[in-house]
Design an enzyme around this catalytic site. Structure first.
Site, PDB file in Angstrom:
ATOM      1  N   GLN A  79      32.033   6.192  52.150  1.00 24.95           N
ATOM      2  CA  GLN A  79      30.614   6.097  52.482  1.00 24.95           C
ATOM      3  C   GLN A  79      29.797   5.444  51.368  1.00 24.95           C
ATOM      4  OE1 GLN A  79      29.103   6.613  55.279  1.00 24.95           O
ATOM      5  NE2 GLN A  79      30.670   7.696  56.444  1.00 24.95           N
ATOM      6  N   GLY A 132      40.094   4.023  55.817  1.00 20.62           N
ATOM      7  CA  GLY A 132      39.870   5.076  54.835  1.00 20.62           C
ATOM      8  C   GLY A 132      40.863   6.215  54.931  1.00 20.62           C
ATOM      9  N   SER A 183      36.605   1.547  53.060  1.00 16.93           N
ATOM     10  CA  SER A 183      36.886   1.153  54.436  1.00 16.93           C
ATOM     11  C   SER A 183      35.940   0.059  54.886  1.00 16.93           C
ATOM     12  CB  SER A 183      36.752   2.374  55.355  1.00 16.93           C
ATOM     13  OG  SER A 183      37.069   2.046  56.688  1.00 16.93           O
ATOM     14  N   ASN A 197      30.064  12.370  53.737  1.00 19.63           N
ATOM     15  CA  ASN A 197      29.846  11.667  54.998  1.00 19.63           C
ATOM     16  C   ASN A 197      28.969  12.444  55.978  1.00 19.63           C
ATOM     17  OD1 ASN A 197      32.329  13.347  54.979  1.00 19.63           O
ATOM     18  ND2 ASN A 197      32.370  12.864  57.152  1.00 19.63           N
ATOM     19  N   CYS A 239      35.186  12.146  62.974  1.00 22.03           N
ATOM     20  CA  CYS A 239      36.530  12.622  63.297  1.00 22.03           C
ATOM     21  C   CYS A 239      36.517  14.003  63.935  1.00 22.03           C
ATOM     22  CB  CYS A 239      37.395  12.653  62.035  1.00 22.03           C
ATOM     23  SG  CYS A 239      37.575  11.020  61.288  1.00 22.03           S
ATOM     24  N   THR A 245      53.048  -6.222  58.290  1.00 21.91           N
ATOM     25  CA  THR A 245      52.415  -7.531  58.374  1.00 21.91           C
ATOM     26  C   THR A 245      50.901  -7.401  58.266  1.00 21.91           C
ATOM     27  OG1 THR A 245      54.200  -8.364  59.765  1.00 21.91           O
ATOM     28  CG2 THR A 245      52.123  -9.593  59.808  1.00 21.91           C
TER      29      THR A 245
END
Length: 383
Positions: free
Chosen positions: A179, A71, A199, A151, A327, A237
């Site tokens: 969320q 996210g 996410s 969130n 976070c 990748t």
């Protein structure tokens, strides 16, 4: 000790079927999706299949999906990518005062680069009012970024109305739906939204995988340069196992959404009823909108005890909760979300986020309400 995990808004446990899908790729595939030999072609099929599945769950075209590392990268790509692409058309961005730090800190960085950002205020429930957005729009506004469901408090924003205004004014609209995706029903193609972040690890998928929806025709510059992956919009990748897990998680989230919503609302009610029974209605306060909210997030203030003290006591009882965004957990600063809501100091410094998900039971919730009661009684008796 019986451990109870009520921090699903931070990260969810990987669903067993997701783990199986990932393990099958890790044990059975070795190729790079950019290689032209048979191993590479098989890897490319895994990437394409994952893109098709996630796009179907999100309600968009596979070509409108950029896979990312989560996210935060999706939010960054939306803000910096659009700002870079449209900087000659304007340098004004609008967001809200309660966004995730992936958006807030990106906006702060854009301000350092010469952009101007307007941070919309919210009401006491954490909602933005469309009149304030309309007043904030300027001729040089190029992007509006608003979170779908918060969130920390779970409050939902009027995305349809905000997006319609943005479209009417010819301004790109980004929505952080990290969320909301998998928690409430919506289809990106049916919303007046140009970019949307999601996410994997919020829907019982692996950490480190996400996506950004970019509506066809939307101008965006890449953040990462290197190979030609993701239609030259995000080099690197591909994480084959992660994408396989993301796809399976998105598939399960779509199929089980109705049941998940019912279960989460049941757990929410059980906790509120249990707290009312154990400590009394007057000893806690629910933060956020009473009806327009995500089903799995419940933010509660316990004025008798500071946030950090309650967190520590619950952790000692084997109960995992949070003070706000994952976070910023561990920070002693009050939540910027609760501050923006202008809550009284006693609520601001005593807020706890409970978030429900896979594996939680009403029996666990009963234990949690009892433990909260025990903790508060213990504190009262010490006074």
């Amino acid at each position: 000790m019986n451990h109870i995990y009520l921090d699903h808004a931070a990260s969810t446990p990987v669903h067993p079927e997701v783990a199986e899908a990932m393990l099958a790729v890790m044990k059975g595939q070795v190729g790079n999706a950019s290689s032209i030999h048979a191993f590479g072609r098989e890897a490319k099929r895994t990437v394409n299949a994952a893109r098709d599945t996630v796009a179907l769950a999100l309600g968009c075209g596979p070509d409108e999906l950029i896979f990312t590392a989560g996210g935060t990268e999706s939010d960054n790509l939306a803000l910096f990518g659009v700002s870079s692409a449209l900087k000659d058309q304007g340098r004004h961005i609008i967001t809200t005062a309660i966004e995730h730090h992936a958006v807030m800190h990106s906006c702060e960085r854009l301000e350092q680069q010469g952009f101007e950002v307007t941070y919309l205020p919210v009401d006491r429930y954490g909602q933005v009012h469309i009149e304030q957005l309309e007043q904030a729009i300027r001729p040089d506004t190029i992007l509006i970024s608003v979170m779908y469901g918060n969130n920390e408090i779970g409050t939902l924003q009027p995305i349809q109305a905000l997006g319609e205004l943005a479209r009417e004014k010819g301004i790109l609209f980004h929505v952080d739906a990290v969320q909301a995706f998998g928690a409430i029903p919506f289809a990106a193609k049916d919303l007046p939204v140009d970019l949307m972040s999601i996410s994997s690890h919020k829907i019982n998928g692996p950490q480190g995988v996400g996506a950004l929806y970019v509506r066809r025709g939307t101008l965006i510059e890449p953040l990462l340069y290197g190979g030609n992956q993701e239609r030259k919009r995000r080099a690197g990748t591909e994480n084959l196992a992660g994408l396989a897990g993301f796809a399976k998680a998105a598939e399960l989230a779509s199929a089980e959404m109705e049941e998940r919503t019912r279960r989460d609302e049941e757990l929410r009610k059980a906790l509120l009823d249990g707290l009312a029974r154990e400590i009394g209605q007057d000893r806690f306060h629910v933060n956020g909108h009473p009806s327009e909210h995500l089903p799995h997030i419940l933010n509660i203030s316990f004025p008798e005890m500071g946030t950090e003290t309650m967190l520590m006591n619950l952790d000692m009882e084997g109960i995992a909760v949070a003070s706000g965004s994952a976070c910023t957990s561990g920070s002693l600063e009050p939540s910027h979300v609760l501050e923006a809501m202008k809550l009284p100091e006693q609520f601001l410094r005593s807020a706890i986020r409970f978030s429900f998900g896979l594996g939680n039971t009403t029996e666990e919730i009963t234990q949690v309400s009892q433990k909260v009661g025990t903790i508060l009684t213990r504190v009262r008796n010490r006074r």
